[in-house]
Write an enzyme that holds these catalytic residues in place. Structure first.
Site, mmCIF file in Angstrom:
data_model
loop_
_atom_site.group_PDB
_atom_site.id
_atom_site.type_symbol
_atom_site.label_atom_id
_atom_site.label_comp_id
_atom_site.label_asym_id
_atom_site.label_seq_id
_atom_site.Cartn_x
_atom_site.Cartn_y
_atom_site.Cartn_z
ATOM 1 N NE ARG A 16 6.463 -3.376 -1.332
ATOM 2 C CZ ARG A 16 6.870 -2.493 -1.492
ATOM 3 N NH1 ARG A 16 7.649 -2.537 -2.565
ATOM 4 N NH2 ARG A 16 5.526 -1.808 -2.321
ATOM 5 N N GLY A 17 5.584 -6.073 -3.355
ATOM 6 C CA GLY A 17 4.186 -4.952 -4.196
ATOM 7 C C GLY A 17 3.582 -6.330 -5.483
ATOM 8 C CB ALA A 18 0.143 -6.514 -5.772
ATOM 9 N NE ARG A 52 2.016 -9.254 1.890
ATOM 10 C CZ ARG A 52 2.682 -8.305 1.681
ATOM 11 N NH1 ARG A 52 3.001 -7.262 0.928
ATOM 12 N NH2 ARG A 52 1.699 -7.098 2.271
ATOM 13 C CB CYS A 117 2.144 1.794 -0.964
ATOM 14 S SG CYS A 117 3.050 0.688 -0.154
ATOM 15 C CG ASP A 186 -1.804 -4.702 -2.785
ATOM 16 O OD1 ASP A 186 -1.984 -3.585 -2.726
ATOM 17 O OD2 ASP A 186 -0.857 -5.880 -2.761
ATOM 18 C CG ASN A 196 -2.988 0.404 -3.165
ATOM 19 O OD1 ASN A 196 -2.004 -0.306 -3.640
ATOM 20 N ND2 ASN A 196 -2.504 1.740 -3.000
ATOM 21 C CE LYS A 197 1.171 -1.536 1.277
ATOM 22 N NZ LYS A 197 1.748 -3.017 2.473
ATOM 23 C CE LYS A 222 -0.528 -5.182 -9.669
ATOM 24 N NZ LYS A 222 -0.271 -3.965 -9.521
#
Ligand code: RI2
Length: 292
Positions: A16-18, A52, A117, A186, A196-197, A222
């Site tokens: 995970r993590g963009a 995703r 996050c 993200d 973002n989160k 991004k």
């Protein structure tokens, strides 16, 4: 690593993590057994991109490779794939170091930094400021439901950075003692809105009210040039089981689990990228210059 396995690791958030999901997808493409059949290659790329929906780093990373492979003469496609996949990975790793270098001056001796996050982009200036010898404090919000804040304090402790963990709803109180908010991203829409989160959008509004500057720390891959504003970015909604255990809520109650939200650009002071600390006005042009 097969393509299906890599996609599953991204889908299930084992990876995970963009930025990391983009790099993971590119590594999987770069390592796939392949003889040059474009249909198989395009199918693999599509499988990875579908894993995703919100972080544009995933399609952008895959597209970086796909475009170059498509443009290569057939006899050189396989070699091109291996090379550009490795190039992207190296470029992405370097970008995080550069974000650290550009963002570190924002953190002053004795400051308190708040983050949400677990973002390697947001952590990069923190680690760099610590390496430069400054002492400061970092508050990590827990970040329900996955509790990525635990990963963040784990990384901070390992690097010897003074850290504390707080529940997400502590943001308003803790912003009273905060000098700077650093977040990851993200996706960044064309107008500078950041996805973002979940919790980041509200955090930025609260920070504005408290007079605390908020910077988004993100690689320019991004940026989503196809989305005019943050509200155009699809927000992933994950399984209910991530939020409640079976039987915890009555059967006729719906449980929601959107995992990202939009931070409007007007709540952001700037963007810490690998090409410098940018304003909304310079962000897109600089990013296009960086990636061609
Ligand atoms: P880096 C994460 O998403 C968080 O929203 C984080 O802020 C963002 O990716 C950027 O992370 P998730 O995969 O690329 O935890 O900066 O849902 O590491």
């Amino acid at each position: 690593m097969t393509i299906e396995k890599a996609a599953e690791e991204i889908r299930s958030m084992r990876v995970r993590g963009a930025a990391k999901i983009g790099r993971h997808a590119v590594r999987a493409l770069g390592a796939m057994p392949w003889s040059g059949d474009m249909a198989a290659f395009e199918k693999a790329a599509a499988t990875l991109v579908a894993a995703r929906p919100t972080a544009v780093s995933l399609p952008n990373a895959v597209e970086y490779v796909v475009k170059r492979v498509r443009a290569a003469p057939p006899a050189q496609r396989v070699e091109t794939l291996r090379r550009v996949a490795a190039d992207f990975d190296a470029r992405a790793a370097k970008a995080v170091d550069e974000i650290g270098r550009h963002g570190a001056p924002l953190i002053e001796e004795g400051a308190t930094v708040l983050t949400i996050c677990n973002s390697q982009g947001a952590l990069a200036p923190i680690f760099e400021a610590a390496r430069q010898g400054r002492r400061f404090h970092v508050i990590a919000l827990e970040t329900r439901p996955w509790r990525q804040g635990l990963l963040t304090v784990g990384q901070l402790a390992k690097e010897g950075v003074d850290a504390s963990l707080a529940v997400d709803s502590g943001a308003w109180s803790l912003l009273r003692e905060t000098d700077l908010v650093l977040t990851g991203a993200d996706s960044i829409a064309k107008n500078g809105d950041v996805v973002n989160k979940i919790g980041t959008g509200g955090l930025a509004v609260l920070a504005r009210e408290r007079g605390v500057p908020v910077y988004t720390c993100a690689e320019t891959f991004k940026i989503d040039l196809k989305r005019e504003q943050g509200e155009d970015v699809p927000i992933e909604e994950r399984e209910v089981a991530e939020v409640v255990q079976p039987g915890e809520v009555p059967a006729n109650v719906r449980v929601r689990n959107p995992v990202f939200d939009v931070t409007q650009h007007r709540f952001l002071k700037g963007y810490v990228t690998e090409v410098g600390v940018l304003s909304r006005e310079t962000l897109i042009a600089e990013a296009q210059r960086a990636w061609g």
